[in-house]
Design a protein around this motif. Sequence first.
Motif, PDB file in Angstrom:
ATOM      1  N   GLN A  24       0.848  -1.190   0.000  1.00  0.00           N
ATOM      2  CA  GLN A  24       0.000   0.000   0.000  1.00  0.00           C
ATOM      3  C   GLN A  24       0.885   1.242   0.000  1.00  0.00           C
ATOM      4  O   GLN A  24       1.800   1.368   0.821  1.00  0.00           O
ATOM      5  CB  GLN A  24      -0.890  -0.022   1.243  1.00  0.00           C
ATOM      6  N   LEU A  25       0.630   2.151  -0.949  1.00  0.00           N
ATOM      7  CA  LEU A  25       1.435   3.362  -1.042  1.00  0.00           C
ATOM      8  C   LEU A  25       1.045   4.397   0.018  1.00  0.00           C
ATOM      9  O   LEU A  25       1.888   5.082   0.570  1.00  0.00           O
ATOM     10  CB  LEU A  25       1.292   3.986  -2.427  1.00  0.00           C
ATOM     11  N   VAL A  26      -0.222   4.527   0.275  1.00  0.00           N
ATOM     12  CA  VAL A  26      -0.692   5.493   1.260  1.00  0.00           C
ATOM     13  C   VAL A  26      -0.920   4.745   2.559  1.00  0.00           C
ATOM     14  O   VAL A  26      -1.743   3.843   2.639  1.00  0.00           O
ATOM     15  CB  VAL A  26      -1.989   6.181   0.794  1.00  0.00           C
ATOM     16  N   GLN A  27      -0.169   5.131   3.561  1.00  0.00           N
ATOM     17  CA  GLN A  27      -0.272   4.470   4.855  1.00  0.00           C
ATOM     18  C   GLN A  27      -1.417   5.090   5.648  1.00  0.00           C
ATOM     19  O   GLN A  27      -1.755   6.263   5.475  1.00  0.00           O
ATOM     20  CB  GLN A  27       1.033   4.631   5.644  1.00  0.00           C
ATOM     21  N   ALA A  28      -1.972   4.331   6.506  1.00  0.00           N
ATOM     22  CA  ALA A  28      -3.021   4.838   7.376  1.00  0.00           C
ATOM     23  C   ALA A  28      -2.415   5.842   8.353  1.00  0.00           C
ATOM     24  O   ALA A  28      -1.282   5.664   8.804  1.00  0.00           O
ATOM     25  CB  ALA A  28      -3.671   3.685   8.137  1.00  0.00           C
ATOM     26  N   PRO A  29      -3.128   6.907   8.657  1.00  0.00           N
ATOM     27  CA  PRO A  29      -2.551   7.902   9.574  1.00  0.00           C
ATOM     28  C   PRO A  29      -2.347   7.324  10.960  1.00  0.00           C
ATOM     29  O   PRO A  29      -3.105   6.474  11.415  1.00  0.00           O
ATOM     30  CB  PRO A  29      -3.587   9.024   9.588  1.00  0.00           C
ATOM     31  N   LYS A  30      -1.276   7.813  11.578  1.00  0.00           N
ATOM     32  CA  LYS A  30      -0.990   7.381  12.948  1.00  0.00           C
ATOM     33  C   LYS A  30      -2.016   8.024  13.875  1.00  0.00           C
ATOM     34  O   LYS A  30      -2.464   9.136  13.636  1.00  0.00           O
ATOM     35  CB  LYS A  30       0.418   7.827  13.356  1.00  0.00           C
TER      36      LYS A  30
END
Length: 157
Positions: free
Chosen positions: A25-31
């Motif tokens: 996945q290129l866009v990681q989930a926000p911390k």
Amino acid sequence: MSEVKQNRKQFDLDVGEKKPEAFKQLVQAPKPQPKRKEVGIKGEYDFGDSGLQAPPSKPKRQSSKQKSPKGDRGRGRPVTLTDERYRVKVPKKISPALNAKLDVLEEYITELSDISGKVRFEDIINALADTYVSKSLTPAKEEHFQQELVGALKKIK
């Protein structure tokens, strides 16, 4: 070469045997962010023109010395000049040594004794020039000097 042509003619349609590759996945989930603080701003939805006014200033403290208004200071001399040619427009540019010499010489110039108040730089120079003209020049040269001075003053006006 023939193998390549054969491979092109045949398509591998056996998808069921192969597992699809997992994709990164290129866009990681926000911390997870820490809990946000709520801030209330006074006048947040006030869109009037009162924001353009200057903030109220603090009252100035009165010093222990009583200051007189600017017009009442009594500094300088009263304006009594009627001829603009005699108004001082350029500040004096002399060395401190010459200024000290003129201050000491001021006590010895008898022509300045009738001036009340502060003796100006212009008064000292004027007295020195008049004394030089009357004591050092002959009567003919003094008369010629007076004529040239009148002509120079007419050119100023």
